[in-house]
Design a protein around this motif. Sequence first.
Motif, PDB file in Angstrom:
ATOM      1  N   VAL A   1      13.997  -4.914 -17.348  1.00 16.53           N
ATOM      2  CA  VAL A   1      13.230  -5.075 -16.114  1.00 16.53           C
ATOM      3  C   VAL A   1      12.631  -3.725 -15.693  1.00 16.53           C
ATOM      4  O   VAL A   1      11.409  -3.581 -15.618  1.00 16.53           O
ATOM      5  N   ILE A   2      13.470  -2.743 -15.441  1.00 16.34           N
ATOM      6  CA  ILE A   2      12.988  -1.466 -14.893  1.00 16.34           C
ATOM      7  C   ILE A   2      12.002  -0.793 -15.853  1.00 16.34           C
ATOM      8  O   ILE A   2      10.883  -0.429 -15.473  1.00 16.34           O
ATOM      9  N   TRP A   3      12.403  -0.644 -17.096  1.00 10.53           N
ATOM     10  CA  TRP A   3      11.508   0.025 -18.045  1.00 10.53           C
ATOM     11  C   TRP A   3      10.259  -0.799 -18.335  1.00 10.53           C
ATOM     12  O   TRP A   3       9.192  -0.244 -18.538  1.00 10.53           O
ATOM     13  N   THR A   4      10.367  -2.105 -18.327  1.00 11.03           N
ATOM     14  CA  THR A   4       9.185  -2.932 -18.572  1.00 11.03           C
ATOM     15  C   THR A   4       8.171  -2.743 -17.445  1.00 11.03           C
ATOM     16  O   THR A   4       6.968  -2.604 -17.691  1.00 11.03           O
TER      17      THR A   4
ATOM     18  N   GLU B   1       0.838  -1.192   0.000  1.00  8.65           N
ATOM     19  CA  GLU B   1       0.000   0.000   0.000  1.00  8.65           C
ATOM     20  C   GLU B   1       0.874   1.244   0.000  1.00  8.65           C
ATOM     21  O   GLU B   1       1.892   1.274   0.678  1.00  8.65           O
ATOM     22  N   GLY B   2       0.447   2.243  -0.736  1.00  8.86           N
ATOM     23  CA  GLY B   2       1.163   3.519  -0.715  1.00  8.86           C
ATOM     24  C   GLY B   2       2.544   3.457  -1.345  1.00  8.86           C
ATOM     25  O   GLY B   2       3.391   4.285  -1.048  1.00  8.86           O
ATOM     26  N   PHE B   3       2.775   2.452  -2.178  1.00  6.55           N
ATOM     27  CA  PHE B   3       4.066   2.389  -2.884  1.00  6.55           C
ATOM     28  C   PHE B   3       4.122   3.578  -3.845  1.00  6.55           C
ATOM     29  O   PHE B   3       3.309   3.699  -4.746  1.00  6.55           O
ATOM     30  N   ASP B   4       5.080   4.469  -3.626  1.00  4.71           N
ATOM     31  CA  ASP B   4       5.100   5.701  -4.415  1.00  4.71           C
ATOM     32  C   ASP B   4       6.446   5.891  -5.124  1.00  4.71           C
ATOM     33  O   ASP B   4       7.298   4.999  -5.113  1.00  4.71           O
ATOM     34  N   ASP B   5       6.595   7.066  -5.695  1.00  4.95           N
ATOM     35  CA  ASP B   5       7.825   7.427  -6.410  1.00  4.95           C
ATOM     36  C   ASP B   5       9.082   7.215  -5.570  1.00  4.95           C
ATOM     37  O   ASP B   5      10.097   6.720  -6.053  1.00  4.95           O
ATOM     38  N   GLN B   6       8.977   7.602  -4.311  1.00  4.71           N
ATOM     39  CA  GLN B   6      10.154   7.517  -3.445  1.00  4.71           C
ATOM     40  C   GLN B   6      10.533   6.069  -3.167  1.00  4.71           C
ATOM     41  O   GLN B   6      11.712   5.726  -3.121  1.00  4.71           O
ATOM     42  N   ALA B   7       9.521   5.253  -2.976  1.00  3.78           N
ATOM     43  CA  ALA B   7       9.779   3.835  -2.715  1.00  3.78           C
ATOM     44  C   ALA B   7      10.424   3.198  -3.954  1.00  3.78           C
ATOM     45  O   ALA B   7      11.348   2.391  -3.859  1.00  3.78           O
ATOM     46  N   TRP B   8       9.933   3.578  -5.101  1.00  2.00           N
ATOM     47  CA  TRP B   8      10.497   3.055  -6.358  1.00  2.00           C
ATOM     48  C   TRP B   8      11.943   3.537  -6.526  1.00  2.00           C
ATOM     49  O   TRP B   8      12.833   2.778  -6.915  1.00  2.00           O
ATOM     50  N   ALA B   9      12.179   4.816  -6.178  1.00  2.00           N
ATOM     51  CA  ALA B   9      13.536   5.365  -6.289  1.00  2.00           C
ATOM     52  C   ALA B   9      14.500   4.586  -5.396  1.00  2.00           C
ATOM     53  O   ALA B   9      15.653   4.363  -5.754  1.00  2.00           O
TER      54      ALA B   9
ATOM     55  N   ASP C   1      24.335   5.418   1.980  1.00  2.00           N
ATOM     56  CA  ASP C   1      23.343   6.233   1.269  1.00  2.00           C
ATOM     57  C   ASP C   1      22.259   5.370   0.641  1.00  2.00           C
ATOM     58  O   ASP C   1      21.087   5.681   0.712  1.00  2.00           O
ATOM     59  N   GLU C   2      22.650   4.257   0.075  1.00  2.00           N
ATOM     60  CA  GLU C   2      21.657   3.530  -0.709  1.00  2.00           C
ATOM     61  C   GLU C   2      20.635   2.810   0.154  1.00  2.00           C
ATOM     62  O   GLU C   2      19.651   2.310  -0.336  1.00  2.00           O
TER      63      GLU C   2
ATOM     64  N   THR D   1      14.323   1.468  -4.656  1.00  2.00           N
ATOM     65  CA  THR D   1      14.614   0.193  -5.311  1.00  2.00           C
ATOM     66  C   THR D   1      15.660   0.389  -6.408  1.00  2.00           C
ATOM     67  O   THR D   1      16.542  -0.443  -6.600  1.00  2.00           O
ATOM     68  N   LEU D   2      15.556   1.512  -7.112  1.00  2.00           N
ATOM     69  CA  LEU D   2      16.450   1.737  -8.267  1.00  2.00           C
ATOM     70  C   LEU D   2      17.837   2.247  -7.885  1.00  2.00           C
ATOM     71  O   LEU D   2      18.797   2.071  -8.647  1.00  2.00           O
ATOM     72  N   ASN D   3      17.931   2.855  -6.726  1.00  2.00           N
ATOM     73  CA  ASN D   3      19.143   3.562  -6.324  1.00  2.00           C
ATOM     74  C   ASN D   3      20.425   2.708  -6.429  1.00  2.00           C
ATOM     75  O   ASN D   3      21.389   3.077  -7.094  1.00  2.00           O
TER      76      ASN D   3
END
Length: 301
Positions: A106-109, A41-49, A247-248, A51-53
């Motif tokens: 993966v990421i773009w898909t 729930e509430g998975f947003d831009d920051q949470a995704w960032a 940081d990550e 994962t990608l960091n």
Amino acid sequence: MDRESRSNRYFRNAVERHWDPGEIDLEQDVENLLAYIDRREGFDDQAWARTLNGIAKFGAGEDAVTEDLAPLATVLEDIDDQLFLTTQLYEEAKHADFFDRYWREVIWTVEDELGWERSNPRDDRWFNEPYVELFDRNRRAQYRLLEDDTPENRATAYCHYHLTVEGILAQTGYYGMQTSYGGEFEDLPHLPGLVEGFTKIRSDEGRHVGFGMNQLKTLIREENVDPKLIEETVNELLPLVQGITEDERYQPDDPDERLGLEDGELAAYAVDKHTDRMQQITDAAADIPDVDELVRLEGDD
Ligand SMILES: [Fe+2]
Ligand SMILES: [Fe+2]
């Protein structure tokens, strides 16, 4: 060629353990990420960032070390060292290839599937100050060899590249990510393709670090390089490494809480590794582990 030399044996080991980044199955990662995002729930831009960091940092790091290894290839004169270095150049390129593929497939898909904007793996936001500084210093240490190829400058180059960027940052970071995404943490997605890639890369890195250690040991023994130079060079870089690995794992919305490994676990792992290696390099009687042991994954058992 000297078939018994470490460099020659490392070269052969690299050839025998060849792997193709294009063959790692990434489909399950897409499925698991979509299911994970859906579940939270509430998975947003920051949470995704978040994962990608780490993935962005490692991808750009592999690009950087691929670009910055050539000066060493230019100055080394021993044929066995040259043989080994061609495998290292090729392997760094494969590592960079793996991350590029991971982002595309993966990421773009996942982002396309969810109707999100595609994120940029080279966006400035992934790279904090210590990161930029460490890779800048590494580049300078390598290119200095083209101007002034002295035993001390070679030692400094190996300290930056092999001992610190690969030996401490990469091996520690990959260990952390492999643990984080290996399926043992409820709060993190299980990414088997990413973990398989990391595993292969870490094994290659073990051999690269072993080569650097052996070169340093030879520089001390045959060129009178002061072991203090090695210790001091690495010590100066350690705060930068810490600034990157910590940081990550920060949660921007809640800096006190981190996902995955407990605070300090990564740092302890890095320091342990480094202490052992310094002893193996500076103690004339100590041996650098055999290549089979270097490519076997320490910390897994
Ligand atoms: Fe690499
Ligand atoms: Fe490497």
